[in-house]
Write an enzyme that holds these catalytic residues in place. Structure first.
Site, PDB file in Angstrom:
ATOM      1  CE  LYS A 116      54.732  36.759  37.231  1.00  0.00           C
ATOM      2  NZ  LYS A 116      54.875  36.954  38.666  1.00  0.00           N
ATOM      3  CE  LYS A 125      49.830  42.597  34.940  1.00  0.00           C
ATOM      4  NZ  LYS A 125      49.606  41.964  36.194  1.00  0.00           N
ATOM      5  CE  LYS A 131      54.087  44.387  42.090  1.00  0.00           C
ATOM      6  NZ  LYS A 131      53.749  42.975  42.058  1.00  0.00           N
TER       7      LYS A 131
HETATM    8  P1  TYM Z   1      50.437  41.909  42.117  1.00  0.00           P
HETATM    9  O1  TYM Z   1      51.509  42.001  43.148  1.00  0.00           O
HETATM   10  O2  TYM Z   1      50.837  41.665  40.706  1.00  0.00           O
HETATM   11  O3  TYM Z   1      49.554  43.204  42.143  1.00  0.00           O
HETATM   12  C1  TYM Z   1      49.013  43.721  43.343  1.00  0.00           C
HETATM   13  C2  TYM Z   1      47.631  44.312  43.115  1.00  0.00           C
HETATM   14  O4  TYM Z   1      47.678  45.339  42.121  1.00  0.00           O
HETATM   15  C3  TYM Z   1      46.747  45.049  41.087  1.00  0.00           C
HETATM   16  N1  TYM Z   1      47.314  45.497  39.811  1.00  0.00           N
HETATM   17  C4  TYM Z   1      46.714  46.351  38.970  1.00  0.00           C
HETATM   18  N2  TYM Z   1      45.539  46.989  39.035  1.00  0.00           N
HETATM   19  C5  TYM Z   1      45.216  47.808  37.997  1.00  0.00           C
HETATM   20  N3  TYM Z   1      46.018  48.009  36.927  1.00  0.00           N
HETATM   21  C6  TYM Z   1      47.220  47.384  36.826  1.00  0.00           C
HETATM   22  N4  TYM Z   1      48.009  47.596  35.790  1.00  0.00           N
HETATM   23  C7  TYM Z   1      47.610  46.511  37.888  1.00  0.00           C
HETATM   24  N5  TYM Z   1      48.714  45.750  38.111  1.00  0.00           N
HETATM   25  C8  TYM Z   1      48.519  45.137  39.296  1.00  0.00           C
HETATM   26  C9  TYM Z   1      46.589  43.538  41.111  1.00  0.00           C
HETATM   27  O5  TYM Z   1      45.376  43.145  40.517  1.00  0.00           O
HETATM   28  C10 TYM Z   1      46.629  43.264  42.585  1.00  0.00           C
HETATM   29  O6  TYM Z   1      45.380  43.513  43.175  1.00  0.00           O
HETATM   30  N6  TYM Z   1      48.795  37.302  42.934  1.00  0.00           N
HETATM   31  C11 TYM Z   1      48.715  38.682  43.385  1.00  0.00           C
HETATM   32  C12 TYM Z   1      49.140  38.885  44.817  1.00  0.00           C
HETATM   33  C13 TYM Z   1      48.385  38.058  45.798  1.00  0.00           C
HETATM   34  C14 TYM Z   1      47.066  38.289  46.257  1.00  0.00           C
HETATM   35  C15 TYM Z   1      46.813  37.227  47.193  1.00  0.00           C
HETATM   36  C16 TYM Z   1      46.108  39.246  45.972  1.00  0.00           C
HETATM   37  C17 TYM Z   1      48.853  36.943  46.423  1.00  0.00           C
HETATM   38  N7  TYM Z   1      47.900  36.446  47.278  1.00  0.00           N
HETATM   39  C18 TYM Z   1      45.584  37.135  47.830  1.00  0.00           C
HETATM   40  C19 TYM Z   1      44.886  39.148  46.626  1.00  0.00           C
HETATM   41  C20 TYM Z   1      44.618  38.094  47.547  1.00  0.00           C
HETATM   42  C21 TYM Z   1      49.642  39.504  42.516  1.00  0.00           C
HETATM   43  O7  TYM Z   1      50.572  39.020  41.940  1.00  0.00           O
HETATM   44  O8  TYM Z   1      49.381  40.822  42.569  1.00  0.00           O
END
Ligand code: TYM
Length: 332
Positions: free
Chosen positions: A113, A196, A199
């Site tokens: 990032k 990956k 979004k």
């Molecule tokens: P984020 O918002 O990027 O993504 C949310 C969830 O989706 C999963 N994910 C994926 N799984 C499979 N293939 C993909 N291409 C893919 N892209 C995203 C992520 O692994 C995630 O589970 N830091 C985290 C958000 C967060 C969080 C937390 C998660 C903040 N606090 C506490 C769990 C517990 C994040 O940016 O996810």
């Protein structure tokens, strides 16, 4: 408590993709039956990148409506906006004083990032994993259902918990474990299947938005990058085909290897058509429910208000315990 505790969240930046759905949301729904589940729209996390305030507010509500449309039930799970439960930010400070700069500099998401946003490498981007650890540890979470890209952050949350348990007593924090989707923990970009599905991809053909219209989904999958050997097999190096098989497997409840067997003798055209059909049918009820829920602002407000109230009560218990162990004077 008899049932184990689950915490997870999606940050409201960009839009919810098929990767988020398969890697996280689809599993969250199943887990509600067996566990105490806390699902948050982690809005505090999203401002590490500059956001337009009005667009962010709207997106947060839209994410909450999507959680509900995917099948998260507010009677079974606690749904809330992270910013409504102020203990997340408070615990984050306490944890940041027990986290090393070296640990945070090793985080690959920070490196990625900060390379992408050279003009805004803010301190929040650096300490983001500490806030994520606070989200998890605040509820004495046992299991964290996430996609494979969050493993490093989760490891850090575990390391912080273990470190603080050594210092302040072994029962300070529950040490959380990751919970990964059996198929689809890492869905790849349709346009570059070696990275990956994200979004924040500037090319919308790389991802499927869970609210994309059926014809848009079909078009994006049709354009998905594959390879030139024309053989449908789940094999090392066949990134694009493997990804389509993983998507198909995750949606139809089988391993990608098994899915490949079902396509034996067929061409990529047939594979893409069937993957598209499966994805469209999987997401059709989500789109329909979403349209109803997003129109009902009163219901949405009730859900997030109730959720924040319940979450705050649980969060306060942990926060007070930790403040106490760290040596702060007890509130009267
Ligand atoms: P984020 O918002 O990027 O993504 C949310 C969830 O989706 C999963 N994910 C994926 N799984 C499979 N293939 C993909 N291409 C893919 N892209 C995203 C992520 O692994 C995630 O589970 N830091 C985290 C958000 C967060 C969080 C937390 C998660 C903040 N606090 C506490 C769990 C517990 C994040 O940016 O996810």
């Amino acid at each position: 408590m008899d049932k184990k505790m689950i915490f997870s969240g999606v940050q409201p930046s960009g839009c919810v993709t098929l990767g988020n759905y398969i890697g996280a949301l689809k599993n969250w729904v199943k887990l509600q039956e067996e566990y105490h589940c806390m699902y948050s729209v982690v809005d505090l996390h999203s401002i590490t990148v500059r956001q337009d305030p009005e667009a962010l507010r709207e997106r947060c509500l839209s994410f909450l409506a999507l959680y509900l449309a995917c099948g998260i039930d507010p009677e079974k799970s606690i749904l809330f906006f992270q910013s409504h439960v102020t203990q997340h930010a408070e615990l984050s400070w306490l944890l940041s004083c027990h986290t090393y700069m070296g640990e945070l500099s090793r985080m690959t998401q920070f490196k990625d990032k900060s390379a992408k946003h050279e003009d805004n490498i803010n301190a929040g981007l650096f300490t983001y994993p500490v806030l994520m650890a606070a989200d998890i540890l605040l509820y004495q979470t046992d299991l964290v259902p996430v996609g494979a890209d969050q493993t490093q952050h989760l490891e850090l949350a575990r390391d912080i918990a273990i470190r603080m348990n050594h210092t302040y007593g072994e029962d300070t924090f529950v040490v959380p474990e990751g919970y990964y989707a059996p198929v689809g923990a890492r869905i790849m970009s349709l346009q570059d299947p070696t990275s990956k599905m994200s979004k924040s991809d500037p090319n919308p053909n790389g991802y499927i938005w869970v609210l994309d219209a059926p014809e848009v989904i079909a078009k994006k999958i049709k354009r998905a990058v594959t390879d030139s050997d024309g053989v449908i097999a789940y094999q090392e190096g066949k990134h694009g085909v493997n990804n389509l098989l993983s998507i198909y497997g995750a949606v139809t409840g089988q391993t990608p290897q098994k899915a490949a067997e079902g396509f034996a003798g067929q061409g990529y055209g047939a594979l893409k058509t069937q993957v598209a059909e499966a994805v469209i049918e999987e997401l059709r009820p989500v789109r329909e429910k979403y349209a109803q829920i997003i129109a009902d602002k009163e219901y949405l407000t009730k859900v997030y208000k109730d959720g924040a109230e319940k979450a705050s009560a649980l969060a306060e218990k942990t926060l007070e315990k930790i403040q106490n162990r760290l040596g702060f004077v007890k509130r009267g």
